[in-house]
Write an enzyme that holds these catalytic residues in place. Sequence first.
Site, PDB file in Angstrom:
ATOM      1  N   ASN A 117     -11.571  -1.688  -9.307  1.00 35.82           N
ATOM      2  CA  ASN A 117     -12.234  -2.785  -8.613  1.00 35.82           C
ATOM      3  C   ASN A 117     -13.446  -2.315  -7.800  1.00 35.82           C
ATOM      4  OD1 ASN A 117     -12.586  -5.427  -7.879  1.00 35.82           O
ATOM      5  ND2 ASN A 117     -10.742  -5.592  -6.616  1.00 35.82           N
ATOM      6  N   HIS A 146       1.846 -13.587  -3.672  1.00 33.47           N
ATOM      7  CA  HIS A 146       1.063 -13.477  -2.428  1.00 33.47           C
ATOM      8  C   HIS A 146       0.930 -14.829  -1.754  1.00 33.47           C
ATOM      9  CE1 HIS A 146      -1.464  -9.679  -3.492  1.00 33.47           C
ATOM     10  NE2 HIS A 146      -0.225  -9.547  -3.869  1.00 33.47           N
ATOM     11  N   ARG A 203       5.043 -12.047  -0.490  1.00 34.88           N
ATOM     12  CA  ARG A 203       4.249 -11.274   0.464  1.00 34.88           C
ATOM     13  C   ARG A 203       3.588 -12.240   1.433  1.00 34.88           C
ATOM     14  NH1 ARG A 203      -1.247  -7.647  -0.421  1.00 34.88           N
ATOM     15  NH2 ARG A 203      -2.207  -9.689  -0.124  1.00 34.88           N
ATOM     16  N   TYR A 210      -8.212  -9.553   5.445  1.00 33.52           N
ATOM     17  CA  TYR A 210      -7.634  -9.195   4.148  1.00 33.52           C
ATOM     18  C   TYR A 210      -6.409 -10.047   3.812  1.00 33.52           C
ATOM     19  CZ  TYR A 210      -4.812  -7.201   0.591  1.00 33.52           C
ATOM     20  OH  TYR A 210      -4.061  -7.089  -0.539  1.00 33.52           O
ATOM     21  N   ASP A 239       1.514  -6.423   3.777  1.00 27.34           N
ATOM     22  CA  ASP A 239       0.572  -5.335   3.489  1.00 27.34           C
ATOM     23  C   ASP A 239      -0.295  -5.074   4.714  1.00 27.34           C
ATOM     24  OD1 ASP A 239      -1.212  -3.546   2.384  1.00 27.34           O
ATOM     25  OD2 ASP A 239      -1.571  -4.713   0.563  1.00 27.34           O
ATOM     26  N   HIS A 255      -2.555  -2.781   4.780  1.00 31.76           N
ATOM     27  CA  HIS A 255      -3.859  -2.424   4.207  1.00 31.76           C
ATOM     28  C   HIS A 255      -4.584  -1.317   4.962  1.00 31.76           C
ATOM     29  CE1 HIS A 255      -6.982  -3.595   1.193  1.00 31.76           C
ATOM     30  NE2 HIS A 255      -5.878  -3.915   0.554  1.00 31.76           N
ATOM     31  N   GLU A 296       3.787  -2.394   3.662  1.00 38.68           N
ATOM     32  CA  GLU A 296       2.953  -1.627   2.726  1.00 38.68           C
ATOM     33  C   GLU A 296       1.736  -1.036   3.428  1.00 38.68           C
ATOM     34  OE1 GLU A 296       1.662  -4.127  -0.475  1.00 38.68           O
ATOM     35  OE2 GLU A 296       0.057  -2.778  -1.056  1.00 38.68           O
ATOM     36  N   GLU A 356      -1.059   2.496  -3.639  1.00 32.28           N
ATOM     37  CA  GLU A 356      -1.895   1.800  -4.621  1.00 32.28           C
ATOM     38  C   GLU A 356      -3.239   2.496  -4.824  1.00 32.28           C
ATOM     39  OE1 GLU A 356      -2.052  -2.048  -2.649  1.00 32.28           O
ATOM     40  OE2 GLU A 356      -4.171  -1.771  -2.234  1.00 32.28           O
ATOM     41  N   ARG A 361       3.769   2.665  -4.889  1.00 31.66           N
ATOM     42  CA  ARG A 361       2.928   1.504  -5.182  1.00 31.66           C
ATOM     43  C   ARG A 361       1.917   1.725  -6.310  1.00 31.66           C
ATOM     44  NH1 ARG A 361       2.774  -3.013  -5.070  1.00 31.66           N
ATOM     45  NH2 ARG A 361       0.960  -3.596  -3.885  1.00 31.66           N
ATOM     46  N   HIS A 404       1.777  -1.691  -8.375  1.00 28.70           N
ATOM     47  CA  HIS A 404       0.637  -2.520  -7.943  1.00 28.70           C
ATOM     48  C   HIS A 404       0.267  -3.502  -9.053  1.00 28.70           C
ATOM     49  CE1 HIS A 404      -3.718  -2.479  -6.157  1.00 28.70           C
ATOM     50  NE2 HIS A 404      -2.938  -3.295  -5.473  1.00 28.70           N
ATOM     51  N   ASP A 453      -6.877  -7.500 -10.056  1.00 26.67           N
ATOM     52  CA  ASP A 453      -7.840  -6.521 -10.577  1.00 26.67           C
ATOM     53  C   ASP A 453      -7.176  -5.522 -11.528  1.00 26.67           C
ATOM     54  OD1 ASP A 453      -7.339  -6.100  -7.470  1.00 26.67           O
ATOM     55  OD2 ASP A 453      -7.507  -4.079  -8.291  1.00 26.67           O
ATOM     56  N   GLU A 506       4.673  -6.404  -8.207  1.00 27.26           N
ATOM     57  CA  GLU A 506       3.700  -7.366  -7.669  1.00 27.26           C
ATOM     58  C   GLU A 506       3.115  -8.163  -8.835  1.00 27.26           C
ATOM     59  OE1 GLU A 506       0.225  -5.501  -5.985  1.00 27.26           O
ATOM     60  OE2 GLU A 506      -0.127  -7.180  -4.616  1.00 27.26           O
ATOM     61  N   TRP A 508     -10.514  -0.518   5.545  1.00 29.25           N
ATOM     62  CA  TRP A 508     -10.320  -1.889   5.054  1.00 29.25           C
ATOM     63  C   TRP A 508      -9.079  -1.974   4.181  1.00 29.25           C
ATOM     64  CZ3 TRP A 508      -9.983  -4.205   0.250  1.00 29.25           C
ATOM     65  CH2 TRP A 508      -9.923  -5.617   0.297  1.00 29.25           C
TER      66      TRP A 508
HETATM   67  O1  EZ4 Z   1      -6.642  -4.915  -1.966  1.00 27.19           O
HETATM   68  O2  EZ4 Z   1      -6.211  -4.571  -5.482  1.00 27.19           O
HETATM   69  O3  EZ4 Z   1      -1.325  -4.937  -2.530  1.00 27.19           O
HETATM   70  N1  EZ4 Z   1      -2.364  -5.295  -2.978  1.00 27.19           N
HETATM   71  C1  EZ4 Z   1      -3.567  -4.985  -2.520  1.00 27.19           C
HETATM   72  C2  EZ4 Z   1      -4.738  -5.469  -3.326  1.00 27.19           C
HETATM   73  C3  EZ4 Z   1      -5.975  -4.594  -3.144  1.00 27.19           C
HETATM   74  C4  EZ4 Z   1      -6.904  -4.816  -4.281  1.00 27.19           C
HETATM   75  C5  EZ4 Z   1      -8.100  -3.872  -4.211  1.00 27.19           C
HETATM   76  O4  EZ4 Z   1      -8.766  -3.870  -5.424  1.00 27.19           O
HETATM   77  O5  EZ4 Z   1      -3.684  -4.335  -1.504  1.00 27.19           O
HETATM   78  O6  EZ4 Z   1      -5.029  -6.810  -2.984  1.00 27.19           O
HETATM   79 CO    CO Z   2      -1.793  -3.360  -1.088  1.00 25.38          CO
END
Ligand code: EZ4
Ligand code: CO
Length: 412
Positions: free
Chosen positions: A37, A122, A147, A159, A220, A222, A246, A272, A293, A322, A326, A349, A412
Site C-alpha cells: 500500500n 472493522h 474490531r 486511523y 488496533d 496502530h 494490536e 502486519e 499479524r 492481516h 490493500d 481479518e 501513524w
Molecule cells: O493500516 O493495511 O489492521 N489493519 C491495519 C490496516 C493498515 C493498512 C495499511 O496499508 O492496520 O488498516
Molecule cells: Co493493524
Amino acid sequence: MKIERAEVIVTSPDRNFVTLKLTTDDGLTGLGDATLNGRELSVASYLSDHVVPLLINRDAHRIEDTWQFLYRSAYWRRGPVTMAAIAAVDVALWDIKAKAAGMPLYQLLGGASRNGILAYGHASGATTEGLFDSIRSHQEQGYRAIRVQTGVPGLNAIYGVAANRTTEGNKGKRYDYEPAQRAALPAEEDWDTRSYLRHLPTVFEAVRGEFGPELPLLHDGHHRMTPIQAAKLGKALEPYDLFWLEDCTPAENQEALRLVRQHTTTPLAIGEIFNTVWDYQTLIREQLIDYVRSAVTHTGGITQLKKILEFAAQYQIKSGIHGPTDISPVGMAAALHLDLAIHNFGIQEYMKHGEKTNATFQQTFTFDDGYLHPGDQPGIGVELDLDEAGKYPYQTAYLPFNRLADGTVHDW
Ligand code: EZ4
Ligand code: CO
C-alpha cells in the site's frame, strides 16, 4: 513443468493492486499478490526489472528452491519490497502446483484442520452512537468478532474511523475504513496519545454495556504508544476482555514488548508490517505476543509465513493474518488456505472488497455466518480478468501520516 511467462499486472479498480501471473509450458497459470500500500510501483519494478528474467524456464514445481534462490541470490535481504515480490512468486507457484495436483491449495498444506475460518470485521464511529450502528451493521452481515475503532474528542481525522468518506471531497475515493487516499500527497492527521488513553477505556465500557460479554472485541493501537503507555492501556482495558490489542507500540525494537507484557494480561497482536521470521525472533521465543499479524503478501508468501506460524505454535502463539482491503483477493485467498490448514489458527481479518475489485478478481472464497472458506477449486481459487484489470490504470495514492499538536511527526 517450466515457467514460460511472467507478467506483472498493476490495476486500480477500487484501489491499486499489483499481481504477478505465471504461465507454465503446460498452460497452467498461477497468481500472486504483490500489493504494498502506497509503494505499489516499487514492487512492480522489483518484479519486472529483477525477478521476472530469473523465472523464465525455471521448474515451476521447485517452490522451496525458488524461494531460497530469490532470497539468497539477491544478496540484499529482507525489507517489504523484496519480501512482497518473493511472496507473489511463491503464491503463484503454490497456485500452479495445486492446480497441477487437481486440489485446492489447503490440501497440499496438510488438509483442513477446521470447518470454517472465524473472521473479524472493522466497526468504527466518530461517536459512540455511530460506533454502535457500525457494530450492529457488521453483526447483521454475519460478523462474529468485531474490531472497534473510534474518534477521540479533540482530534479530527483518525486511523480506522470512516469519517472522511462522507465529506464531499473524499466521497467514493476510499473504502470506508481504508486509510489510503487517491491524491498526489499524503493526508495529514492529528494525534494526541494522552487524549486517546483517557477516552478509549470509556468506549469499551460502553460497548460491553450495550453488546454484552460474549462478543469478541479487538482494537488496533496502530503503533502510536510508548511501551509504558501501551502497558497502561492494556491494564485499563482488562475489564473489557479484549480478544487482542494490536500494534500497541512500534516493534522494530522487539524487546520493548517485555515491558508491556510485564504489566498486562490483555492479549497482544503484532506484525502486519514485519516481513521475515527474524522480526519475530524475540517476540515469539520470549512469548511476548499472542497473535502473529503478518500477511502472506508481505512476508514472503505461504512458504515463509507457514514457517513463522509453526515457530509460533511451539509457544502457543496463534495466527491473526492481516486482511485489510490493500491485500488483494489473491493475497486473501492464499491466507484462507493457510488458515484452514494450520493447527494454531486464531482469527482472520476480513474486509469486503468493492464491486469493481470483485469483478476484476473472480473468487471462490465465501463468507457465511461469520466464517470464511477458500472453496474447493484446484489452486487458490482466484482468477484475474485482464480485460477488467486493463480498464483501471494505476492512480497515485498514499497512506496518511500524523502530526502532534506542536507539529512533530508521530508514528501513524
Ligand atoms: O493500516 O493495511 O489492521 N489493519 C491495519 C490496516 C493498515 C493498512 C495499511 O496499508 O492496520 O488498516
Ligand atoms: Co493493524
